[in-house]
Design a protein around this motif. Structure first.
Motif, PDB file in Angstrom:
ATOM      1  N   LEU A  19       0.825  -1.178  -0.077  1.00 42.70           N
ATOM      2  CA  LEU A  19       0.035   0.128  -0.078  1.00 42.70           C
ATOM      3  C   LEU A  19       0.732   1.341   0.143  1.00 42.70           C
ATOM      4  N   HIS A  20       1.955   1.289   0.640  1.00 39.15           N
ATOM      5  CA  HIS A  20       2.903   2.322   0.688  1.00 39.15           C
ATOM      6  C   HIS A  20       3.457   2.613  -0.348  1.00 39.15           C
ATOM      7  N   ASP A  21       3.960   1.842  -1.251  1.00 36.62           N
ATOM      8  CA  ASP A  21       4.428   1.950  -2.507  1.00 36.62           C
ATOM      9  C   ASP A  21       3.579   2.402  -3.494  1.00 36.62           C
ATOM     10  N   GLY A  22       2.229   1.906  -3.245  1.00 32.59           N
ATOM     11  CA  GLY A  22       1.328   2.418  -4.353  1.00 32.59           C
ATOM     12  C   GLY A  22       0.785   3.592  -4.078  1.00 32.59           C
ATOM     13  N   LEU A  23       0.663   4.163  -2.876  1.00 31.85           N
ATOM     14  CA  LEU A  23       0.187   5.480  -2.663  1.00 31.85           C
ATOM     15  C   LEU A  23       0.940   6.436  -2.855  1.00 31.85           C
ATOM     16  N   GLU A  24       2.267   6.584  -2.452  1.00 32.89           N
ATOM     17  CA  GLU A  24       3.027   7.780  -2.289  1.00 32.89           C
ATOM     18  C   GLU A  24       3.145   8.522  -3.581  1.00 32.89           C
ATOM     19  N   PRO A  25       3.371   7.622  -4.830  1.00 31.41           N
ATOM     20  CA  PRO A  25       3.502   8.429  -6.086  1.00 31.41           C
ATOM     21  C   PRO A  25       2.141   9.149  -6.498  1.00 31.41           C
ATOM     22  N   ILE A  26       0.993   8.882  -5.940  1.00 35.96           N
ATOM     23  CA  ILE A  26      -0.210   9.685  -6.287  1.00 35.96           C
ATOM     24  C   ILE A  26      -0.503  10.771  -5.065  1.00 35.96           C
ATOM     25  N   LEU A  27       0.267  10.836  -4.150  1.00 37.17           N
ATOM     26  CA  LEU A  27      -0.138  11.766  -3.062  1.00 37.17           C
ATOM     27  C   LEU A  27       0.465  13.019  -3.386  1.00 37.17           C
ATOM     28  N   MET A  28      -0.293  14.235  -3.345  1.00 33.37           N
ATOM     29  CA  MET A  28       0.286  15.602  -3.932  1.00 33.37           C
ATOM     30  C   MET A  28       0.314  16.521  -2.975  1.00 33.37           C
ATOM     31  N   ARG A  29      -0.823  16.562  -1.943  1.00 30.26           N
ATOM     32  CA  ARG A  29      -0.793  17.592  -0.983  1.00 30.26           C
ATOM     33  C   ARG A  29      -0.964  17.086   0.539  1.00 30.26           C
ATOM     34  N   PRO A  30      -0.194  17.434   1.471  1.00 28.49           N
ATOM     35  CA  PRO A  30      -0.174  16.768   2.904  1.00 28.49           C
ATOM     36  C   PRO A  30      -1.491  16.942   3.472  1.00 28.49           C
ATOM     37  N   GLY A  31      -2.063  15.730   3.826  1.00 28.94           N
ATOM     38  CA  GLY A  31      -3.312  15.673   4.533  1.00 28.94           C
ATOM     39  C   GLY A  31      -4.698  15.603   3.896  1.00 28.94           C
ATOM     40  N   PHE A  55      -5.890   6.399   7.799  1.00 29.48           N
ATOM     41  CA  PHE A  55      -5.045   7.481   7.113  1.00 29.48           C
ATOM     42  C   PHE A  55      -5.169   8.506   8.166  1.00 29.48           C
ATOM     43  N   LEU A  56      -4.063   9.097   8.637  1.00 28.27           N
ATOM     44  CA  LEU A  56      -3.976  10.107   9.424  1.00 28.27           C
ATOM     45  C   LEU A  56      -3.317  11.386   9.002  1.00 28.27           C
ATOM     46  N   ASP A  57      -3.651  12.596   9.437  1.00 25.02           N
ATOM     47  CA  ASP A  57      -2.844  13.807   8.901  1.00 25.02           C
ATOM     48  C   ASP A  57      -1.658  13.909   9.720  1.00 25.02           C
ATOM     49  N   PRO A  58      -0.720  14.719   9.553  1.00 23.55           N
ATOM     50  CA  PRO A  58       0.570  15.049  10.529  1.00 23.55           C
ATOM     51  C   PRO A  58       0.234  14.963  11.892  1.00 23.55           C
ATOM     52  N   SER A  59      -0.930  15.836  12.250  1.00 27.11           N
ATOM     53  CA  SER A  59      -1.055  15.943  13.772  1.00 27.11           C
ATOM     54  C   SER A  59      -2.066  14.767  14.356  1.00 27.11           C
ATOM     55  N   GLY A  60      -2.297  13.681  13.606  1.00 25.59           N
ATOM     56  CA  GLY A  60      -2.643  12.571  14.078  1.00 25.59           C
ATOM     57  C   GLY A  60      -4.310  12.425  13.972  1.00 25.59           C
ATOM     58  N   HIS A  61      -5.081  13.318  13.213  1.00 20.77           N
ATOM     59  CA  HIS A  61      -6.350  13.326  13.043  1.00 20.77           C
ATOM     60  C   HIS A  61      -6.756  12.170  11.867  1.00 20.77           C
ATOM     61  N   ILE A  62      -7.777  11.547  12.041  1.00 20.14           N
ATOM     62  CA  ILE A  62      -8.427  10.745  11.313  1.00 20.14           C
ATOM     63  C   ILE A  62      -8.744  11.329   9.996  1.00 20.14           C
ATOM     64  N   ILE A  63      -8.162  10.882   8.623  1.00 21.69           N
ATOM     65  CA  ILE A  63      -8.511  11.311   7.449  1.00 21.69           C
ATOM     66  C   ILE A  63      -9.652  10.640   6.641  1.00 21.69           C
ATOM     67  N   ALA A  64      -9.292   9.038   6.737  1.00 26.04           N
ATOM     68  CA  ALA A  64     -10.295   8.039   6.132  1.00 26.04           C
ATOM     69  C   ALA A  64      -9.799   6.745   6.731  1.00 26.04           C
ATOM     70  N   THR A  65     -10.550   5.733   6.235  1.00 29.70           N
ATOM     71  CA  THR A  65     -10.570   4.484   6.613  1.00 29.70           C
ATOM     72  C   THR A  65     -10.577   3.797   5.404  1.00 29.70           C
TER      73      THR A  65
END
Length: 452
Positions: free
Chosen positions: A59-71, A115-125
Motif C-alpha cells: 500500500l505504501h509503495d502504491g500510494l506515495e506516487p499519487i499523493l500531492m498535498r499533505p493531509g 489514514f491520519l494527517d501529520p497531527s494525528g487526526h483521522i482522514i479516512a479508513t
C-alpha cells in the motif's frame, strides 16, 4: 520366598523409582510442551508480522506516487482503494475486507487501514473498522492495541510522503488477533488437558517399568537369600558334628589311644567335608565372576571317559552297581577347553548317578557325535527325578532326595558345578528322567575343526 509385591523393601524402592521416573518424564514433557507452545506462538506471530509488513509495504509503495498535498487524498486513491471511507462519510456498510486486488491473500475479516494527517487526526479508513480502538499517535511503528471489548489488534504505522517528498501524514495497517489468540487458547487447553493425562499414563508406565527393572534384581536377591540359608545349613551340619565329637571327648575322664585316634578321624572327616564344601563354593563364585577361564587346549574325550570309568569302577562295585562305557565313534573326539574341568563335569554326573541308583542297578556312560558336537550321556536306573523338578536340579544345594544325599555326603553342588563348566565351554546339559525309572544327563560340547 515372598513375591516382590509383598516385600516392603522392594515395594518402597519401586515407589521411589516410579516417582523419580514420573517426575523426570513429567518435567521433560512439561518443558517440551512449553517449548512447543512458545515455538508455535512465535512462528504464528512471525507469520502475522510478515503478512502485515508485506501488505503495508504494498500500500505504501502504491500510494506515495499519487499523493500531492499533505493531509489530502487525491481521487486516484479512491480508484486504488474503492472501499475508501472519508472521515465525514457514513461507512456503516463498509464492514467487508479490503479490495481483493489490494490485499490478495490477506482478504479476510479483521484487517483495516486508517489514514491520519501529520497531527494525528483521522482522514479516512478502509476495510473493517473495530469499535472503540484508540487512535494512537505515530510514535511507534508497531503497536498492539485493545478495543472496548478487550479484543487485541496488531498494527503498523508508516509515514507517507507526497510526490514532492514532503510529509503527507500516516497510514496505519492492522488486523485482529482474535484468530491468533483463539488458536493459542486452544493450544493451551490441549496442553493443559494432555499433559496431566500424559502424566497419569507416565506414572502407570513408570510403575510397570520399575517393576520390570527390579524383577531380575529381586530374583537375584531371592537367590542370594536362598544361597545364604542353604550354605549356612550345609556348614552347620559338619560343624555341629565336630562340636558334638569334641564335647564327648572333653566329658570323658580318660581317653585311650584308640579312642583318641577314632575321635581325630571323625574330626578329619568333618573337616574334609567342610573343606570340599568351601572349595566348591569358591569355585562356583570364581566361575560366576569369570575369574577362572577354561584353558584353550585340545582335550580328547575318549581318553577322558576311559579315565572316569577307571576311577569310579571301584565305587560302583562297592555300591553293588554295574558301571559300563559305550563309545559310538571310531575317531577321537577333541574339544577345546580345560581337561581338568571337563573331567570334573563328567565325574560329577557319574558320581550323582551312582549315589542315586539303588543296589543292583546300572550306570552307563556313552560317547558319540551329533553334527558338530560331542555328546556325553550318563544313564542310570536310579530313583528318577519328578518332572516339575527338572529345572531346579542344577540350582545350588538343591537335592531331589535330601536325606539320601546327606547319608552319601552330597552337598547339592555337583550338578551346579557341572552346569557352570558346560557353559564355560559353550556347551549344554539336558536331563530326561521319570520318577522311579532312572535319569539320562546329556552333555553337548562343540568339537574342534580337526584333530590336533
Amino acid at each position: 520366598m515372598l513375591p516382590m509385591h509383598q516385600s516392603k523393601l522392594f515395594t518402597r524402592t519401586r515407589w521411589r523409582l516410579s516417582a523419580w521416573y514420573a517426575a523426570i518424564i513429567g518435567a521433560l514433557l512439561s518443558l517440551s510442551g512449553l517449548a512447543f507452545y512458545e515455538m508455535l506462538a512465535q512462528a504464528h506471530w512471525h507469520a502475522l508480522h510478515l503478512e502485515l509488513e508485506s501488505l503495508s509495504g504494498t500500500l505504501h509503495d502504491g500510494l506515495e506516487p499519487i499523493l500531492m498535498r499533505p493531509g489530502q487524498l487525491e481521487p486516484e486513491v479512491k480508484q486504488l482503494l474503492p472501499e475508501l471511507c472519508l472521515a465525514n462519510e457514513d461507512c456503516l456498510k463498509q464492514t467487508e475486507p479490503l479490495a481483493r486486488h489490494i490485499l490478495g491473500k490477506a482478504q479476510r475479516h479483521g484487517y483495516y487501514v486508517r489514514f491520519l494527517d501529520p497531527s494525528g487526526h483521522i482522514i479516512a479508513t478502509v476495510g473493517w473498522q473495530p469499535k472503540g480502538l484508540p487512535f494512537q499517535t505515530q510514535a511507534q511503528d508497531w503497536q498492539t492495541l485493545k478495543d472496548d471489548r478487550g479484543q487485541r489488534y496488531h498494527q503498523i504505522s508508516l509515514l507517507l510522503k507526497t510526490k514532492s517528498n514532503t510529509a503527507w501524514g500516516y497510514m496505519q495497517v492492522g488486523r485482529s488477533l482474535s484468530a491468533y489468540d483463539d488458536y493459542l487458547a486452544m493450544t493451551r487447553l490441549v496442553l493443559l488437558i494432555g499433559l496431566p493425562a500424559a502424566l497419569v499414563l507416565t506414572s502407570g508406565a513408570s510403575w510397570w517399568l520399575a517393576g520390570l527393572a527390579m524383577r531380575p534384581i529381586y530374583q537375584s536377591y531371592q537367590k542370594i537369600q536362598q544361597f545364604t540359608a542353604d550354605a549356612a545349613h550345609e556348614l552347620r551340619t559338619p560343624l555341629a558334628a565336630t562340636q558334638a565329637t569334641i564335647e564327648s571327648v572333653l566329658e570323658a575322664e580318660t581317653l585311650s589311644e584308640s579312642e583318641a585316634r577314632k575321635t581325630l578321624c571323625a574330626v578329619e572327616r568333618q573337616n574334609n567335608r567342610l573343606t570340599q564344601l568351601v572349595q566348591d563354593l569358591l569355585l562356583l563364585s570364581r566361575m560366576d565372576r569369570q575369574e577362572i577361564m577354561p584353558k584353550q587346549q585340545p582335550c580328547c574325550l575318549k581318553t577322558l571317559v576311559y579315565d572316569v570309568v577307571d576311577e569310579f569302577e571301584g565305587l560302583a562295585i562297592a555300591s553293588e552297581l554295574q558301571l559300563s562305557l559305550e563309545i559310538q565313534v571310531q575317531q577321537s573326539l577333541f574339544v577345546w577347553g580345560d581337561e581338568e574341568q571337563l573331567y570334573r563335569l563328567v565325574a560329577n554326573l557319574v558320581t550323582n548317578a551312582i549315589q542315586y541308583t539303588p543296589k543292583g542297578g546300572t550306570v552307563a556312560l556313552l560317547l558319540h557325535q551329533s553334527d558338530h558336537h560331542a555328546v556325553i550321556q550318563v544313564k542310570d536306573t536310579g530313583i528318577g527325578i519328578p518332572a516339575p523338578e527338572h529345572s531346579q536340579i542344577f540350582e545350588r544345594f538343591y537335592r531331589v532326595d535330601s536325606n539320601r544325599a546327606r547319608i552319601t555326603g552330597g552337598s547339592g553342588l555337583g550338578l551346579a558345578i557341572a552346569m557352570a563348566i558346560a557353559h564355560a565351554h559353550q556347551g549344554t546339559i539336558q536331563v530326561q528322567s521319570q520318577l522311579g525309572q532312572g535319569s539320562t544327563f546329556t552333555v553337548k560340547l562343540p568339537v574342534t575343526a580337526g584333530n590336533p
